[in-house]
Design a protein around this motif. Structure first.
Motif, mmCIF file in Angstrom:
data_model
loop_
_atom_site.group_PDB
_atom_site.id
_atom_site.type_symbol
_atom_site.label_atom_id
_atom_site.label_comp_id
_atom_site.label_asym_id
_atom_site.label_seq_id
_atom_site.Cartn_x
_atom_site.Cartn_y
_atom_site.Cartn_z
ATOM 1 N N GLU A 163 0.827 -1.217 0.000
ATOM 2 C CA GLU A 163 0.000 0.000 0.000
ATOM 3 C C GLU A 163 0.852 1.253 0.000
ATOM 4 O O GLU A 163 0.415 2.314 -0.432
ATOM 5 N N LEU A 164 2.058 1.148 0.531
ATOM 6 C CA LEU A 164 2.980 2.284 0.533
ATOM 7 C C LEU A 164 4.305 1.796 -0.020
ATOM 8 O O LEU A 164 4.903 0.867 0.517
ATOM 9 N N SER A 165 4.744 2.400 -1.109
ATOM 10 C CA SER A 165 5.930 1.897 -1.792
ATOM 11 C C SER A 165 6.995 2.984 -1.780
ATOM 12 O O SER A 165 6.804 4.048 -2.338
ATOM 13 N N ILE A 166 8.135 2.697 -1.140
ATOM 14 C CA ILE A 166 9.139 3.748 -0.972
ATOM 15 C C ILE A 166 10.228 3.621 -2.027
ATOM 16 O O ILE A 166 10.834 2.559 -2.185
ATOM 17 N N ASP A 167 10.461 4.727 -2.729
ATOM 18 C CA ASP A 167 11.515 4.734 -3.741
ATOM 19 C C ASP A 167 12.863 5.065 -3.117
ATOM 20 O O ASP A 167 13.832 4.325 -3.270
ATOM 21 N N VAL A 168 12.928 6.204 -2.414
ATOM 22 C CA VAL A 168 14.207 6.580 -1.801
ATOM 23 C C VAL A 168 13.990 6.853 -0.319
ATOM 24 O O VAL A 168 13.158 7.685 0.059
ATOM 25 N N ALA A 169 14.749 6.129 0.512
ATOM 26 C CA ALA A 169 14.680 6.350 1.954
ATOM 27 C C ALA A 169 15.905 7.147 2.378
ATOM 28 O O ALA A 169 17.035 6.742 2.097
ATOM 29 N N PHE A 170 15.683 8.282 3.031
ATOM 30 C CA PHE A 170 16.792 9.070 3.587
ATOM 31 C C PHE A 170 16.822 8.776 5.086
ATOM 32 O O PHE A 170 15.908 9.166 5.808
ATOM 33 N N ILE A 171 17.851 8.091 5.518
ATOM 34 C CA ILE A 171 17.887 7.649 6.917
ATOM 35 C C ILE A 171 18.987 8.384 7.671
ATOM 36 O O ILE A 171 20.180 8.180 7.403
ATOM 37 N N GLY A 172 18.587 9.232 8.594
ATOM 38 C CA GLY A 172 19.561 9.973 9.396
ATOM 39 C C GLY A 172 20.213 9.045 10.407
ATOM 40 O O GLY A 172 19.536 8.246 11.036
ATOM 41 N N ALA A 173 21.537 9.145 10.519
ATOM 42 C CA ALA A 173 22.240 8.304 11.491
ATOM 43 C C ALA A 173 23.301 9.154 12.162
ATOM 44 O O ALA A 173 23.993 9.926 11.502
ATOM 45 N N SER A 174 23.456 8.999 13.477
ATOM 46 C CA SER A 174 24.424 9.847 14.172
ATOM 47 C C SER A 174 25.852 9.349 13.997
ATOM 48 O O SER A 174 26.802 10.038 14.347
ATOM 49 N N ALA A 175 25.981 8.137 13.433
ATOM 50 C CA ALA A 175 27.324 7.654 13.112
ATOM 51 C C ALA A 175 27.194 6.651 11.978
ATOM 52 O O ALA A 175 26.240 5.861 11.939
ATOM 53 N N ALA A 176 28.148 6.671 11.053
ATOM 54 C CA ALA A 176 28.124 5.703 9.948
ATOM 55 C C ALA A 176 29.534 5.543 9.415
ATOM 56 O O ALA A 176 30.375 6.428 9.611
ATOM 57 N N ASP A 177 29.759 4.418 8.729
ATOM 58 C CA ASP A 177 31.067 4.281 8.096
ATOM 59 C C ASP A 177 30.919 4.471 6.585
ATOM 60 O O ASP A 177 29.805 4.608 6.070
ATOM 61 N N GLU A 178 32.018 4.442 5.871
ATOM 62 C CA GLU A 178 32.006 4.792 4.439
ATOM 63 C C GLU A 178 31.229 3.787 3.597
ATOM 64 O O GLU A 178 30.912 4.053 2.441
ATOM 65 N N TYR A 179 30.948 2.619 4.170
ATOM 66 C CA TYR A 179 30.266 1.600 3.385
ATOM 67 C C TYR A 179 28.788 1.481 3.757
ATOM 68 O O TYR A 179 28.086 0.628 3.245
ATOM 69 N N GLY A 180 28.354 2.331 4.698
ATOM 70 C CA GLY A 180 26.927 2.398 4.982
ATOM 71 C C GLY A 180 26.447 1.749 6.256
ATOM 72 O O GLY A 180 25.256 1.825 6.581
ATOM 73 N N ASN A 181 27.328 1.101 7.030
ATOM 74 C CA ASN A 181 26.873 0.612 8.339
ATOM 75 C C ASN A 181 26.565 1.831 9.189
ATOM 76 O O ASN A 181 27.375 2.756 9.260
ATOM 77 N N ALA A 182 25.391 1.851 9.806
ATOM 78 C CA ALA A 182 24.964 3.086 10.468
ATOM 79 C C ALA A 182 24.231 2.797 11.768
ATOM 80 O O ALA A 182 23.657 1.719 11.947
ATOM 81 N N THR A 183 24.247 3.802 12.647
ATOM 82 C CA THR A 183 23.556 3.667 13.924
ATOM 83 C C THR A 183 23.165 5.036 14.470
ATOM 84 O O THR A 183 23.685 6.064 14.024
ATOM 85 N N GLY A 184 22.257 5.033 15.452
ATOM 86 C CA GLY A 184 21.897 6.276 16.140
ATOM 87 C C GLY A 184 22.380 6.250 17.572
ATOM 88 O O GLY A 184 22.067 7.155 18.356
ATOM 89 N N GLN A 185 23.166 5.207 17.933
ATOM 90 C CA GLN A 185 23.502 5.022 19.340
ATOM 91 C C GLN A 185 24.772 5.729 19.757
ATOM 92 O O GLN A 185 25.019 5.913 20.938
ATOM 93 N N ILE A 186 25.617 6.076 18.797
ATOM 94 C CA ILE A 186 26.855 6.787 19.135
ATOM 95 C C ILE A 186 26.984 8.016 18.242
ATOM 96 O O ILE A 186 26.232 8.157 17.281
#
Lengths: 519, 303
Positions: A163-186
């Motif tokens: 019913e809801l189809s997402i094309d592009v998700a913009f996900i804010g993360a407070s820390a991430a590495d260059e390959y996309g592993n991400a988190t909001g915990q640090i």
């Protein structure tokens, strides 16, 4: 016109939207097809890095076109600076006609979201709430297409049902590495659990991580793993840490709120379900935090320990965990910085997917195991229906959040509400917007007394348990009388026929609509 | 008039210049609610406050509470109008600030009587609480307490009293010890209730507890509070012990027996039981009930 099971009048069609009327809290079967996803197998970049230097680059790389659907999470709350920056970049690229589908819309003042609607960047919205300037404008008829509002659990359900189809998700993360592993915990702007964005990460066609803090590879902890991420955009600042949720929220000193909180804790403690291994969800909000503190005291007095606490976490719940009063904290959202960082520090404080928390059409959400849920609301009526969206003057004041989910899932759902707010009664004959159906509400706790819902499945047990205490039990009708004797009965809000918001229930049926406010 | 048991463990002041607080005040556990026209109302709002107090007490009176209106001082420009409105609102009692003589009490009582008559209210039904707030009030407490059948309580106003004494107000309260005792002596002599002064630091829970413990030990029947956060704490100190409850039950048992057998006087453990003692016993049981203590025979659960 149809009348649904909650007694609300609905058109059968609103533009292209076919209305499936609400039929009851647990009556609708899930969609009988494999889960829907836009994610495709892909090839990873040979450079070993997915980092782009600007948001414009990120938007271009995502392949975003006119008419697509974009999503964000709301875990940075009022401190979010991602949504504004991304929409600005999109607007500068001249992309238009987008569906804006965040997990909720918080009240961002700068830039104004209304401007993105006015200039045609955004032409439709699906969220769990749209408070603030955007909400008020929608109520006055800003959008041509009605806004679809869903409770938290219904968002992953709707995505998996196609019913809801997402094309592009913009996900804010407070820390991430260059390959996309991400988190909001640090990271300097840690927001805690990113649970609301997991469904976006796994089902969107393209996923963009937006961060202001690049860490060495591999980032740990990993909330969103690299296998779901296409692009990593690094910006100067993703949020205002003070507004994201600074230190622990202080307990309210308001005597009315304390009275309601104490009474709620007493109700919980009187119930036969209050025993070793019980579970609870209280959440943020002045009354909720105070209620948690009173509950902790009673747990200590009776030496009762909880198996888990669920939902949005606050510092005081983390405290309870550290004192050994709760075995596991299942954290879908973190409301302050203490709770945000606690997940990285403690073994049994875990980040959970919002779908695990609340999706009704899955192989089991944690809400199914919840004993007590404490809720807030703007209005409740004499059928125990709840309004958490619209205020007495026709403003958009709230959001659905997880209220309808918690009410349906918890054994005992408790609404805490003052009977009047200023000159407005909170207990009324009919709520203006019906968000949570009355039969899922077990008790309403106010400063004037507690009302139990005779139509709730736990009514007999709860009544029996409370009769052994001194707690003041009154009828919901009496609460309404007390409220209206103080404030009088407000004039009904006048609306036109134009539907501006569709309020869906957990299962995708329509429980109510909001019509444009007459000027 | 037959004196009925009314608990006075806590009396909460609420300003009639603050309608939001007036709405909220009815939901807490105070025994007595005092709608205030005096110190908490600025001069420019005295008339509005008076109207609001009248309307609230007359038409939106909270159930299950003893309701009072504190009028402005006897010699103030507002007194006559306050009295007129306050009596006609039909509260349980009026609270009079800074009472200093029995003559003042009799004067007020007479004025109230006239208004009761004119308004069709049972004459004598409006009770009086006298605030003792100056050295003269303390010196004359004995005569004030006995001045009129309407007087059912004296209450110490410590801030003004201390000022009149040129003393320094402290939390430990040694400067008001004599005043406290003088008021207690006067009240016991007259068979009426004694209310202790306000503890004004609402952030100091420990201090409130110590102060209330002292008041209870001295013999006070209750305490005036200024904020809802103080109510449950103060109430808890005026909860009778099991020993006091059992004694009260015995007192009432012999009184009941005496009634059945038409005996004029009854005794318990060699002492005469008079009307004030009977009333105290009833009050003890009422305090116990209000604290949620269940009193019953065998098999009752007293947890």
């Amino acid at each position: 016109m149809i009348i649904n099971k909650a007694g609300r009048e609905l058109p059968d069609k609103i533009g292209n939207y076919i209305v499936k009327p609400y039929q009851g809290p647990w009556d609708v079967e899930p969609c009988n097809k494999p889960v829907y996803s836009n994610r495709k197998p892909s090839v990873t970049p040979r450079t070993g890095s997915k980092v782009v230097k600007t948001l414009k680059e990120a938007v271009l790389a995502s392949g975003l076109r006119d008419g697509m659907t974009i999503s964000f999470h709301h875990c940075f709350r009022e401190g979010d600076q991602i949504i504004g920056q991304v929409l600005t970049a999109i607007r500068e690229l001249g992309i238009k006609n987008l569906k804006f589908a965040p997990s909720a819309v918080v009240n961002i003042k700068e830039p104004s979201l209304v401007d993105f609607v006015r200039d045609g960047t955004i032409t439709s919205i699906e969220a769990s709430g749209i408070r603030g300037e955007l909400g008020d404008s929608v109520m006055k008829g800003l959008m041509d297409v009605p806004v679809i509002l869903r409770p938290h659990g219904a968002r992953p359900r709707a995505i998996e049902a196609g019913e809801l189809s997402i094309d592009v998700a913009f996900i804010g993360a407070s820390a991430a590495d260059e390959y996309g592993n991400a988190t909001g915990q640090i990271g300097p702007n840690a927001c805690g659990s990113l649970g609301y964005s997991f469904i976006d990460a796994t089902t969107a066609d393209k996923v963009v991580i937006v961060t202001d803090y690049l860490v060495d590879f591999p980032c740990v902890p990993v909330s969103i793993s690299q296998q779901y991420v296409d692009i990593v955009a690094v910006v100067d600042k993703i949020g205002d840490s003070a507004k994201i949720g600074a230190g622990a929220a202080r307990m309210t000193r308001n005597p009315r709120d304390l009275l309601i909180a104490e009474r709620s804790a007493a109700l919980i403690a009187a119930s036969r379900l209050f025993r070793n291994g019980f579970s609870f969800q209280t959440g943020a909000g002045a009354i909720s935090i105070a209620c948690t503190n009173y509950l902790a005291r009673r747990m200590e007095e009776k030496d009762i320990k909880a198996s888990f606490a669920l939902g949005g976490m606050t510092a005081n719940i983390v405290d309870m965990y550290r004192k050994g009063q709760v075995r596991v904290l299942e954290c879908s959202q973190s409301f302050d910085s203490v709770a945000a960082r606690a997940m990285a520090e403690e073994t049994n404080i875990i980040e959970i997917d919002n779908a695990l928390y609340s999706n009704p059409h899955s192989k089991g959400s944690l809400l199914d195991k919840l004993n007590f849920g404490v809720l807030g609301a703007l209005e409740v009526d004499t059928d125990f229906n709840i309004n958490i969206l619209t205020g007495s003057g026709g403003e958009m004041l709230g959001g659905l959040g997880g209220g309808p989910d918690v009410a349906a899932g918890a054994n005992i759902s408790i609404l805490t509400i003052p009977i009047v707010r200023g000159r407005t009664p909170s207990v009324v004959k009919n709520v203006f917007t019906l968000c949570t159906p009355g039969e899922t509400i077990a008790a309403v706790v106010t400063e004037a007394g507690i009302a139990l819902n005779p139509k709730h499945k736990y009514y007999d047990e709860l009544k029996e348990d409370l009769e052994k205490t001194n707690l003041k039990i009154v009828t919901i009708e009496k609460l309404r009388q007390i409220a209206e004797s103080m404030t009088g009965v407000p004039k009904p809000i006048e609306c036109t026929d134009k539907v501006v918001c569709i309020v869906e229930y957990r299962d995708g049926t329509v429980i109510d609509v909001i019509r444009q406010i007459k000027q | 008039m037959e004196r009925k048991v009314t608990l006075k463990r806590t009396s909460l002041y609420v300003s009639c210049a603050n309608p939001a607080n007036m709405n909220q005040a009815v939901f807490y556990n105070e025994d007595c609610l005092v709608y205030d026209l005096e110190d908490s109302v600025p001069p420019a709002e005295k008339d509005a406050a008076r109207l609001l107090a009248y309307h609230t007490v007359r038409y939106h009176r909270p159930e299950g509470k003893y309701v009072l209106i504190r009028v402005n001082g006897i010699y103030s420009e507002f007194f006559e109008d306050d009295l007129e409105a306050a009596v006609r609102a039909r509260p349980d009692a009026l609270r009079i600030p800074k009472v200093e003589s029995a003559a003042e009490v009799r004067m007020v009582s007479e004025k109230i009587g006239k208004i009761e008559t004119a308004a069709g209210i049972e004459v004598g039904s409006t009770e009086l609480w006298c605030n003792i707030e100056s050295y003269l009030g303390v010196l004359r407490a004995e005569e004030i307490a006995k001045a009129d059948p309407r007087v059912v309580a004296l209450a110490l106003g410590a801030e003004d009293f201390t000022a009149s004494m040129k003393a320094t107000r402290t939390k430990k309260g040694i400067e008001i010890l004599y005043a406290r005792n003088a008021i207690l002596l006067a009240c016991r002599n007259a068979g009426i209730d004694a209310l202790d002064a306000v503890f004004s630091d609402i952030n100091d829970e420990e201090g409130l507890r110590e102060d209330t413990m002292l008041a209870k030990n001295l013999g006070f029947d209750g305490k005036t509070v200024v904020h809802p956060c103080q109510i449950d704490i103060v109430n808890s100190y005026f909860t009778p012990s099991e020993k006091e409850i059992r004694y009260a039950l015995r007192v009432l048992a012999v009184v009941e027996e005496g009634r059945k057998m038409n005996k004029g006087a009854v005794t318990l453990d060699g002492s005469m039981i008079d009307k004030p003692m009977e009333l105290r016993a009833r009050t003890t049981l009422a305090q116990a009930a209000a604290a949620g203590i269940k009193i019953g025979g065998l098999g009752s659960d007293n947890k």
